[in-house]
Design a protein around this motif. Sequence first.
Motif, short mmCIF file in Angstrom:
data_model
loop_
_atom_site.label_atom_id
_atom_site.label_comp_id
_atom_site.label_asym_id
_atom_site.label_seq_id
_atom_site.Cartn_x
_atom_site.Cartn_y
_atom_site.Cartn_z
N GLY A 25 -4.89 10.40 -12.97
CA GLY A 25 -3.65 11.44 -12.84
C GLY A 25 -2.56 11.43 -11.85
N GLY A 26 -1.98 10.23 -11.69
CA GLY A 26 -1.04 9.90 -10.96
C GLY A 26 -1.61 9.72 -9.42
N MET A 27 -0.97 10.03 -8.40
CA MET A 27 -1.38 9.93 -6.94
C MET A 27 -1.65 11.17 -6.46
SD MET A 27 1.24 8.18 -3.89
CE MET A 27 0.92 6.58 -4.44
N ARG A 28 -2.73 11.39 -6.08
CA ARG A 28 -3.20 12.56 -5.34
C ARG A 28 -3.87 12.40 -3.92
NH1 ARG A 28 -6.90 15.73 -9.50
NH2 ARG A 28 -5.51 15.16 -11.39
N GLY A 86 -0.43 15.25 5.03
CA GLY A 86 -0.45 14.82 6.62
C GLY A 86 0.35 13.47 6.67
N VAL A 87 0.47 13.05 8.02
CA VAL A 87 0.98 11.86 8.19
C VAL A 87 0.09 10.69 7.72
CG1 VAL A 87 2.51 12.86 10.01
CG2 VAL A 87 0.29 11.74 10.83
N GLY A 88 0.69 9.35 7.44
CA GLY A 88 -0.12 8.34 7.44
C GLY A 88 0.23 7.69 6.02
N THR A 89 -0.11 6.24 5.69
CA THR A 89 0.00 5.72 4.43
C THR A 89 -1.05 6.44 3.40
OG1 THR A 89 -1.48 4.08 5.22
CG2 THR A 89 0.46 3.78 5.50
N ASN A 90 -2.29 6.95 3.80
CA ASN A 90 -3.16 7.36 2.78
C ASN A 90 -2.98 8.82 2.66
OD1 ASN A 90 -5.49 7.13 1.21
ND2 ASN A 90 -6.82 7.58 3.14
N ARG A 91 -1.92 9.46 2.96
CA ARG A 91 -1.56 10.78 2.91
C ARG A 91 -0.40 11.29 1.95
NH1 ARG A 91 -6.12 10.77 4.01
NH2 ARG A 91 -7.19 11.80 6.17
N ILE A 92 -0.26 12.27 1.51
CA ILE A 92 0.80 13.08 1.03
C ILE A 92 1.79 13.24 1.95
CG2 ILE A 92 1.63 14.69 -0.61
CD1 ILE A 92 0.30 12.53 -2.26
N ASN A 93 3.10 13.01 2.03
CA ASN A 93 4.18 13.24 2.89
C ASN A 93 5.57 12.64 2.37
OD1 ASN A 93 4.39 10.46 3.94
ND2 ASN A 93 2.37 10.83 4.74
N LYS A 94 6.55 13.19 3.04
CA LYS A 94 7.67 12.91 2.78
C LYS A 94 8.12 11.32 2.45
CE LYS A 94 11.41 13.14 5.21
NZ LYS A 94 12.39 13.69 6.40
N TYR A 95 7.48 10.67 3.23
CA TYR A 95 7.56 9.07 3.42
C TYR A 95 6.85 8.45 2.23
CZ TYR A 95 9.77 10.05 7.80
OH TYR A 95 10.67 10.78 8.78
N THR A 96 5.65 8.89 1.88
CA THR A 96 4.92 8.20 0.97
C THR A 96 5.62 8.65 -0.47
OG1 THR A 96 3.42 9.85 1.08
CG2 THR A 96 2.84 7.87 1.95
N LEU A 97 5.68 9.73 -0.70
CA LEU A 97 6.51 10.16 -1.90
C LEU A 97 7.85 9.61 -2.04
CD1 LEU A 97 5.22 13.80 -2.63
CD2 LEU A 97 4.21 11.62 -2.97
N GLY A 98 8.59 9.51 -0.72
CA GLY A 98 9.98 9.02 -0.81
C GLY A 98 9.94 7.25 -1.12
N LYS A 99 8.83 6.88 -0.72
CA LYS A 99 8.73 5.52 -1.04
C LYS A 99 8.50 5.35 -2.59
CE LYS A 99 6.60 1.22 0.58
NZ LYS A 99 5.53 0.70 1.27
N ASN A 100 7.67 6.18 -3.07
CA ASN A 100 7.37 6.07 -4.58
C ASN A 100 8.61 6.35 -5.44
OD1 ASN A 100 4.62 5.81 -4.37
ND2 ASN A 100 4.25 7.85 -4.86
N THR A 101 9.49 7.31 -4.98
CA THR A 101 10.84 7.61 -5.58
C THR A 101 11.91 6.58 -5.47
OG1 THR A 101 10.10 9.96 -5.07
CG2 THR A 101 12.52 9.74 -6.04
N ILE A 112 7.44 -0.46 -5.67
CA ILE A 112 6.94 0.57 -4.35
C ILE A 112 6.69 -0.47 -3.36
CG2 ILE A 112 5.76 2.18 -3.78
CD1 ILE A 112 6.10 3.35 -6.71
N GLU A 113 5.67 -1.46 -3.49
CA GLU A 113 4.80 -1.99 -2.57
C GLU A 113 5.89 -2.98 -1.82
OE1 GLU A 113 1.49 -3.53 -4.38
OE2 GLU A 113 0.44 -1.62 -4.15
N ARG A 114 6.90 -3.50 -2.48
CA ARG A 114 7.70 -4.30 -1.86
C ARG A 114 8.82 -3.77 -0.92
NH1 ARG A 114 8.09 -7.23 -7.17
NH2 ARG A 114 10.22 -5.97 -7.43
N LEU A 115 8.88 -2.30 -1.16
CA LEU A 115 9.80 -1.75 -0.30
C LEU A 115 9.39 -1.29 1.18
CD1 LEU A 115 11.04 1.23 -2.89
CD2 LEU A 115 12.37 -0.78 -2.09
N LYS A 116 10.22 -1.31 1.96
CA LYS A 116 9.88 -0.88 3.25
C LYS A 116 10.72 0.49 3.31
CE LYS A 116 11.02 -5.51 5.40
NZ LYS A 116 12.15 -6.57 5.91
N TYR A 117 9.89 1.26 4.55
CA TYR A 117 10.11 2.64 4.51
C TYR A 117 11.38 2.96 4.97
CZ TYR A 117 5.09 4.04 3.84
OH TYR A 117 4.03 4.22 3.60
#
Length: 575
Positions: free
Chosen positions: A51-54, A58-73, A180-185
């Motif tokens: 069901g998508g990404m859950r 918190g901070v980090g690559t294995n967490r939901i935050n502005k950077y992980t969602l920003g990279k997706n977007t 997404i995986e090719r992108l840098k933050y």
Amino acid sequence: MHIDQSILDKVNEWLTPTFDNDTQNQIKEMMTTSPKNLEESFYKNLEFGTGGMRGIMGVGTNRINKYTLGKNTQGISEYLKKSFPGEDLKVVIAYDCRHNSDTLGKVVADVFSANGIKVFLFSEMRPTPELSFALKHLNCHAGIVLTASHNPPEYNGYKVYWQDGGQLVPPQDGEIIEVIERLKYSEINFEANESLIEYISTEVDEAFAESTVANASFNTSASAKAGLKIVYTSLHGTSIKMVPSVLAKAGYTDVNIVPEQAEPNGDFPTVVSPNPEEPEALTMALALAEKLNADIVFGTDPDSDRLGVAVRDTQNNMLLLNGNQTMVIMTHYLLEQWQKAGKINGKQFIGSTIVSTPMMLELASAYNVECKVGLTGFKWIAKFIKDFPELQFIGGGEESFGFMVGDAVRDKDAVGAILLMCEIAAQAKENNSSVYEYLQQMYVDYGFYKEHLISLTKKGIEGANEIKQMMVDLRENPLAEINGQRVIMVEDYQNATAKNLLSGEVETLTVPKSNVLIYYLEDGSKICARPSGTEPKIKFYFSVNCAIESLSDLPEAEKQLDQKIKNIIAEMQLN
């Protein structure tokens, strides 16, 4: 403790100026006070699941935050431009009641707009099914909803929808993940173009409500609607925004809302889990139902795609239905209505999933429609609608308390399902019957099917490894006999094989690969093992059945099937 160098490399990247000071300070704090938490936060990248990404916020690559969602977007923005060259791109964004959902929703809107994409952003939280509806209603290319469904309060999530209103499926999902995986933050563009962000509200609500009433109403008399006493709880979630108004629009006047749970709250303070699959979640609603002598109870999860239902049995006791039962009740009723209207001509289908009740196949056969069975998750049912435009979709569901009425919404939809169940209940009551008796008669007509689910939670790195090993063991040492019954077929969806253990023949499965194993026994029993795609769990699904000739056979048949399930669980050492 020792932390792997690959994890430390990720940590060091997040300590660069690409990331804000608050993020860096939280990481430095973890480095000194909680290295274990640091490891959990960075040991992998969050992945798209059923069901998508859950994940935990918190901070980090294995967490939901502005950077992980920003990279997706950012990745989706680039993929949209590549997929629809020259078009004026549009996306719609919704979010639920969870902590930070509104701010994360705005972050996602900012990134899309920064990439020159028009954004429709709901001004307040809305149900997930309304996002699916809005995507098509506003003629958008994609949609995002910020939700972690029924997960605990510390979670949030990110679900992606495509042009048809359904969630991402192959090949788009894999292609987007590659981007997404090719992108840098550092490549994420957070600089919003506010002129491209339009806030939406009641105009979409009204269209969604009208569509729901049109799709899920079936000539119930005004007196029958007035005579149905309903108890409803939103479990602190988003359905409060639409369910009461939709029921009112449809003509249901005796709707009693659980007041303590009506206020949206990401802490879900009155329940252990905001999941209508868990009986405890409906405790307050059931208590109100007893006080008012209500006919039916509804509860929804935070983003309003799942619904729990309780009805009166023949002893006037409230009985919680499971997802398989609500699914077959609604499907059978829809098939009846379509048949009465003369709309079934062999070019219709219903939808289900590989872990749901086989009773759906019996219903399809009885009404001369096809039952298309896909992997777990409504995105696969939505994909059937897209892939087979020559067929009409009647309705469909899955065992995890989800249902979809028609194709106006391309995801499980508690709003429409609640209205449909009200129609069934009101008509049954007017005819001196009940939803429960309707289900019992179905068991006589199509076979008595009984299902059970065991869900084992295994958190963290160790838990993930334990789940992985359990599936390895089941594959490398397949069970040949369970509860005195031979295993006659094993379907391995990871290897795309179906092996007949009696003949030795192996067939190729045509559905996409998935980490699922299904055992079929010679008495018609079915056992499925499946790691969850969105939670740290492994789930075991059991389905047993028998034929009965009359309603009087039900009590004894139920005892026998319950015992059969207990025996299977004991033999597999899952209790």
